[in-house]
Enzyme design. Structure first.
Site, mmCIF file in Angstrom:
data_model
loop_
_atom_site.group_PDB
_atom_site.id
_atom_site.type_symbol
_atom_site.label_atom_id
_atom_site.label_comp_id
_atom_site.label_asym_id
_atom_site.label_seq_id
_atom_site.Cartn_x
_atom_site.Cartn_y
_atom_site.Cartn_z
ATOM 1 N N SER A 109 0.815 -1.209 0.000
ATOM 2 C CA SER A 109 0.000 0.000 0.000
ATOM 3 C C SER A 109 0.855 1.268 0.000
ATOM 4 C CB SER A 109 -0.962 -0.042 1.195
ATOM 5 O OG SER A 109 -1.908 0.983 1.133
ATOM 6 N N ASP A 246 -2.642 6.159 -3.510
ATOM 7 C CA ASP A 246 -1.473 5.614 -2.838
ATOM 8 C C ASP A 246 -0.921 4.474 -3.688
ATOM 9 O OD1 ASP A 246 -3.648 3.990 -2.338
ATOM 10 O OD2 ASP A 246 -2.971 3.363 -0.365
ATOM 11 N N ASP A 248 -1.108 1.229 -3.875
ATOM 12 C CA ASP A 248 -1.967 0.181 -4.445
ATOM 13 C C ASP A 248 -3.335 0.713 -4.844
ATOM 14 O OD1 ASP A 248 -3.022 0.525 -1.884
ATOM 15 O OD2 ASP A 248 -3.474 -1.608 -1.632
ATOM 16 N N ASP A 250 -5.936 1.977 -3.314
ATOM 17 C CA ASP A 250 -7.197 1.706 -2.616
ATOM 18 C C ASP A 250 -7.682 2.926 -1.843
ATOM 19 O OD1 ASP A 250 -5.381 1.691 -0.526
ATOM 20 O OD2 ASP A 250 -6.079 -0.196 0.350
#
Length: 448
Positions: A109, A246, A248, A250
């Site tokens: 992440s 960010d 990843d 999400d």
């Protein structure tokens, strides 16, 4: 013993605690646990093979970790669809879209590049409950599935993975983005390819920064944890809005045309009011965490929207939403869940819908964000103290005094860390000075 799974999968320094050997064994244990159950057994009885989707963000360690995960799954008789570099919410969507048995996302992440993580999703693209994670962890020490011959799993490229996800996002929009100039900051992460393409296909003029991943620059000075570059670029090119992902993708944060940050609470406020107006906000309820700003509570009350509050973490927001069928929830950090279209926080989906409301209502982001007045919020992490200090009598008495001083113009929250000897002190007040003063006073009491 320390639990392997944390609040968002298994995470750590790649080739530190997070090794290829661990990834392979974890994948084999996942096949044992998630390959069981009524639906899985019915598939096997019908001669169908178990299938899993595997994706990763672009950090360099994702290459050997995804290879290890795929080897563990295939050696356990699971067919693997390798989706390559894609956002976490894309992986979750694809699991549900093709009715796979489960899936794995390799990502840390917003963490720096040396870290990585393994997130496991169940059928339907949903996060695993704690008890299933524990079963997988226990199964790592047990017998593995070891099929031979034709029963060994295959690994094939998921050729249209990105296209499926992009089409899904575009189909969800209530309005096209024609006429909007959007700056996208992709954090040199998983959204670097799919996000600019999707925003352009939705009709926006797009300027892109932070979209040149080289395996080691993910989240490095770009993305939702570093908004200065995005704000400067929006002002420099005269764009209408900036959207930050960010690593990843999400989560989503935004900046308005003047470079002012619009956080997750403000984004949720905008979307909640718009969804209620369109009859899409189930039970006129928004789900948020205890860290959401008091201004969000005030704004929602003014628009006849109820807030249900959970502990910190998007998994707890999602659990509440799933329990009661709510359609919108999220966190101040930018994890926003729109359950009609996603099973997890989705930064692309959130950004697209935020921009769609700007285009639909023909209003600036600053104008839309004015639905909520942000109360000054001061957070102090008091380190090196027992987490139980948050419940000591002298601390609770000090909290009561501070709350009485604030009345209905602010609030106090003390929260012990879940992983460190630390207590977080958060104070909201009508003025920054009052919030700072009271937070410092309470921090001193916690230090004892």
């Amino acid at each position: 013993m320390t639990r392997l799974f944390g609040t968002d999968g298994v995470r750590g320094l790649a080739n530190g605690p997070l090794t290829a050997e661990l990834a392979l064994t974890l994948a084999q244990a996942t096949a044992v646990v998630l390959g069981q159950g009524r639906i899985a057994e019915a598939r096997k009885a019908a001669g169908k093979r178990l299938t899993a989707v595997v994706a990763r963000d672009p950090r360099i360690s994702g290459q050997f970790l995804s290879a290890a995960v795929e080897a563990g799954l295939a050696s356990s008789g699971v067919d693997v669809l390798d989706a390559g570099t894609l956002p976490t919410p894309a992986a979750a969507f694809l699991i549900n879209d093709i009715d796979a048995d489960f899936g794995v996302m390799i990502s840390a992440s917003h963490n720096p590049a040396p870290d990585n993580g393994i997130k496991i999703f169940a059928r339907g693209g949903v996060k695993l409950p704690d008890e299933v994670e524990q079963r997988i962890e226990d199964a790592m020490a047990g017998d593995k599935l070891r099929p031979t011959g034709a029963e060994v799993g295959r690994v094939v490229r998921f050729a249209d993975a990105e296209d499926r996800y992009a089409i899904h996002l575009l189909a969800s929009l209530p309005h096209r983005l024609d006429g909007l100039h959007v700056v996208l900051d992709c954090a040199h992460g998983a959204a670097s390819g799919v996000s600019p393409e999707t925003f352009r296909n939705a009709g926006a003029k797009v300027t892109v920064i932070g979209a040149d991943p080289d395996g080691i620059n993910i989240n490095d000075g770009y993305g939702s944890t570093h908004l200065d570059r995005l704000a400067a670029e929006v002002v420099h090119v005269g764009a209408d809005v900036g959207i930050a992902h960010d690593g990843d993708a999400d989560r989503c944060l935004a900046v308005d045309a003047d470079g002012r940050v619009v956080d997750g609470d403000q984004i949720m406020a905008i979307l909640a009011v718009a969804m209620k107006q369109r009859g899409r906000l189930f039970d006129d309820t928004l789900v948020a965490t205890v860290m959401s700003n008091l201004g969000l509570h005030r704004a929602m009350a003014a628009h006849g929207i109820r807030i249900e509050t959970t502990g910190v973490g998007d998994r707890y927001v999602l659990e509440r939403m799933n329990e009661r069928g709510y359609s919108l929830g999220g966190e101040q950090s930018g994890h926003v869940i729109m359950s009609a279209y996603a099973t997890t926080g989705d930064g692309l989906l959130t950004g697209l819908h935020l921009c769609a409301e700007m285009a639909r209502q023909r209003r600036t982001l600053a104008d839309l964000a004015s639905v909520m007045t942000v109360f000054p919020q001061v957070l102090i992490n008091v380190r090196g103290v027992e987490r139980s200090r948050a419940q000591d009598a002298d601390v609770l008495a000090a909290v009561e005094v501070a709350a009485a001083q604030l009345g209905d113009s602010g609030r106090v929250l003390l929260r012990p860390s879940g992983t460190e000897p630390m207590v977080r002190v958060m104070v909201e007040a009508a003025s920054e000075a009052d919030a700072q003063r009271l937070a410092e006073q309470l921090a001193e009491v916690v230090r004892g």
